[in-house]
Scaffold this active site. Structure first.
Site, PDB file in Angstrom:
ATOM      1  N   GLY A  71      38.422  48.932  18.395  1.00  0.00           N
ATOM      2  CA  GLY A  71      37.621  49.547  19.448  1.00  0.00           C
ATOM      3  C   GLY A  71      37.533  51.057  19.295  1.00  0.00           C
ATOM      4  O   GLY A  71      36.482  51.661  19.521  1.00  0.00           O
ATOM      5  N   ASN A 151      40.756  49.952  31.752  1.00  0.00           N
ATOM      6  CA  ASN A 151      41.914  49.268  31.155  1.00  0.00           C
ATOM      7  C   ASN A 151      43.203  49.454  31.955  1.00  0.00           C
ATOM      8  O   ASN A 151      44.172  48.741  31.728  1.00  0.00           O
ATOM      9  CB  ASN A 151      42.138  49.744  29.711  1.00  0.00           C
ATOM     10  N   GLN A 179      37.624  46.001  27.309  1.00  0.00           N
ATOM     11  CA  GLN A 179      38.364  45.166  28.265  1.00  0.00           C
ATOM     12  C   GLN A 179      37.497  44.076  28.886  1.00  0.00           C
ATOM     13  O   GLN A 179      38.008  43.254  29.652  1.00  0.00           O
ATOM     14  CB  GLN A 179      38.968  46.025  29.383  1.00  0.00           C
ATOM     15  N   ALA A 200      39.073  42.604  18.930  1.00  0.00           N
ATOM     16  CA  ALA A 200      39.446  41.186  18.993  1.00  0.00           C
ATOM     17  C   ALA A 200      40.809  40.931  19.641  1.00  0.00           C
ATOM     18  O   ALA A 200      41.008  39.902  20.287  1.00  0.00           O
ATOM     19  CB  ALA A 200      39.433  40.592  17.581  1.00  0.00           C
ATOM     20  N   HIS A 201      41.744  41.884  19.470  1.00  0.00           N
ATOM     21  CA  HIS A 201      43.098  41.601  19.965  1.00  0.00           C
ATOM     22  C   HIS A 201      43.198  41.590  21.484  1.00  0.00           C
ATOM     23  O   HIS A 201      44.218  41.205  22.050  1.00  0.00           O
ATOM     24  CB  HIS A 201      44.131  42.542  19.327  1.00  0.00           C
ATOM     25  N   THR A 237      35.136  46.523   2.014  1.00  0.00           N
ATOM     26  CA  THR A 237      35.167  45.058   1.903  1.00  0.00           C
ATOM     27  C   THR A 237      35.512  44.431   3.248  1.00  0.00           C
ATOM     28  O   THR A 237      36.491  44.829   3.889  1.00  0.00           O
ATOM     29  CB  THR A 237      36.191  44.633   0.827  1.00  0.00           C
ATOM     30  N   CYS A 325      49.445  53.131  24.741  1.00  0.00           N
ATOM     31  CA  CYS A 325      49.745  54.377  24.032  1.00  0.00           C
ATOM     32  C   CYS A 325      50.466  55.371  24.928  1.00  0.00           C
ATOM     33  O   CYS A 325      51.093  56.309  24.462  1.00  0.00           O
ATOM     34  CB  CYS A 325      48.474  54.983  23.447  1.00  0.00           C
TER      35      CYS A 325
HETATM   36  N1  PLP Z   1      39.013  51.122  24.917  1.00  0.00           N
HETATM   37  C1  PLP Z   1      39.714  50.481  25.853  1.00  0.00           C
HETATM   38  C2  PLP Z   1      39.140  50.366  27.217  1.00  0.00           C
HETATM   39  C3  PLP Z   1      40.959  49.917  25.548  1.00  0.00           C
HETATM   40  O1  PLP Z   1      41.642  49.288  26.497  1.00  0.00           O
HETATM   41  C4  PLP Z   1      41.457  50.036  24.232  1.00  0.00           C
HETATM   42  C5  PLP Z   1      42.777  49.501  23.877  1.00  0.00           C
HETATM   43  O2  PLP Z   1      43.737  49.680  24.581  1.00  0.00           O
HETATM   44  C6  PLP Z   1      40.665  50.723  23.284  1.00  0.00           C
HETATM   45  C7  PLP Z   1      39.455  51.241  23.656  1.00  0.00           C
HETATM   46  C8  PLP Z   1      41.136  50.866  21.877  1.00  0.00           C
HETATM   47  O3  PLP Z   1      40.985  49.664  21.204  1.00  0.00           O
HETATM   48  P1  PLP Z   1      41.706  49.424  19.781  1.00  0.00           P
HETATM   49  O4  PLP Z   1      43.153  49.219  20.070  1.00  0.00           O
HETATM   50  O5  PLP Z   1      41.054  48.213  19.235  1.00  0.00           O
HETATM   51  O6  PLP Z   1      41.433  50.625  18.970  1.00  0.00           O
END
Ligand code: PLP
Length: 373
Positions: A71, A151, A179, A200-201, A237, A325
């Protein structure tokens, strides 16, 4: 020890069917999709079927789906190219965005001397759309970047309304939908947003893969340069097993959306009831939030703030205080700082986020854990 994973906004457990799909591809379908031999053609076939499947779930065309690593990459790419290549001179965003958007906006401001405006946030966590319209009345080449589901609190942006406002003011609209993809119904024929991103996660797929939806003829240019993969828009790739795993995860999420969202909403209601009984002074942060996210201020002394996550972790309970984070930090969340009073901001807040893998027992474990603090 019994464990409760209640941190699904940070990442999710892989779906067993996703693991099976990825294992098969890792074992048998290891060709490079750019190779012309049969293994390569087979990999290319998996790649394009995955793209079609993802496009179908959000009612986009396959050509509008570009695979990325996450993301964060999708947000960086879209925002940077909008400024660099589409000659955007102003970004309108909000202070409650994920850092993948907020820090990108600041970096672009420093690098390209663009204007960055922040739309006001109401105390209930909603974006003030009247203020957005006011900001847009200043005529400038603008990109609006506002997330769909927050989030940390789960507050929901009316992306249909914002798309419409942006169209009326001839502004481009980018929404961080990390989200919401797989958790809400998104129909891109109905919602005229220009760019969205996914990871995806967050929906029971693998880490290290995501996608961007880039509406046809957007003029966006690549972030990296190299091969011809993704029509040159994102060279490198393709991680076929990740991409196919993501397509499977999204297919399952969309297929089961109704039943799973109802089940998850019932867990959230149960958690609220238990908190009401055992911690009557608690407050929910944000109004009109998504069914899977519950952010609360607990009626504990502020001296407990630093140790609460550690204490719960010792009891096998995984929750968080904000985005992953930041959860190691005792600094107040930048999202809650926009919404709460100074007093509430000092008290411990918890983000509890559910998935269909959770049960009422997980909620009970959390409540019992909180009682011992
Ligand atoms: N944007 C939002 C709203 C998120 O919650 C997150 C992940 O916590 C991200 C972006 C970042 O995504 P990624 O961990 O795939 O870089």
């Amino acid at each position: 020890m019994k464990k409760a994973y209640l941190d699904n906004a940070s990442t999710t457990q892989l779906h067993p069917e996703v693991i099976a799909e990825m294992t098969k591809i890792l074992t048998e379908d290891y060709g490079n999709p750019s190779s012309t031999h049969s293994l390569g053609r087979n990999a290319k076939n998996i790649l394009e079927l995955s793209r079609k499947s993802i496009a179908k779930q959000i009612n986009a065309s396959a050509a509008e789906i570009i695979f990325t690593s996450c993301g964060t990459e999708g947000n960086n790419w879209i925002m940077r190219s909008a400024v660099k290549d589409l000659k955007i001179t102003r970004i309108i965003t909000s202070k409650i965005e994920h850092h993948a958007v907020l820090h990108t906006a600041i970096a672009l401001q420093n690098e390209f001397e663009i204007q960055v405006d922040y739309v006001k946030i109401k105390p209930n966590g909603e974006v003030d759309l009247t203020h957005l319209v006011e900001l847009l009345s200043e005529e400038k080449k603008t990109l609006v970047s506002l997330m769909h589901i927050n989030n940390e609190t789960g507050t929901i942006l009316d992306i249909d309304r914002v798309s419409q406002i942006c169209q009326e003011h001839r502004a481009l609209f980018h929404s961080d939908t990390v989200q919401s993809i797989g958790k809400t119904k998104i129909d891109l024929q109905h919602t005229p947003v220009d760019f969205i991103v996914a990871s995806a996660h967050k929906f029971h797929g693998p880490k290290g893969v995501g996608f961007a939806f880039v509406r046809k003829n957007s003029g966006l240019q690549p972030l990296f340069f190299g091969g011809e993969q993704e029509k040159g828009q994102r060279p490198g790739t393709e991680a076929i097993h990740q991409i196919a795993g993501m397509a499977k995860a999204l297919e399952l999420s969309c297929q089961n959306l109704e039943s799973e969202s109802q089940y998850i909403a019932s867990l959230k209601d149960y958690a609220i009831e238990r908190l009401k009984t055992d911690f009557p002074g608690f407050k929910i942060n944000g109004e009109k939030t998504l069914y899977n996210l519950l952010n609360v201020v607990l009626p504990f002394d502020e001296s407990k703030t630093a140790m609460i996550l550690f204490h719960l972790d010792m009891k096998g309970i995984a929750v968080s205080r904000g985005s992953a984070c930041q959860s190691g930090s005792i600094r107040p969340s930048h999202v809650l700082a926009e919404m709460l009073s100074d007093d509430d901001l000092k008290k411990p807040s918890l983000r509890i986020s559910f998935s269909h893998f959770n049960t009422k027992e997980d909620v009970d474990l959390l409540i019992e854990g909180l009682k011992t603090i």
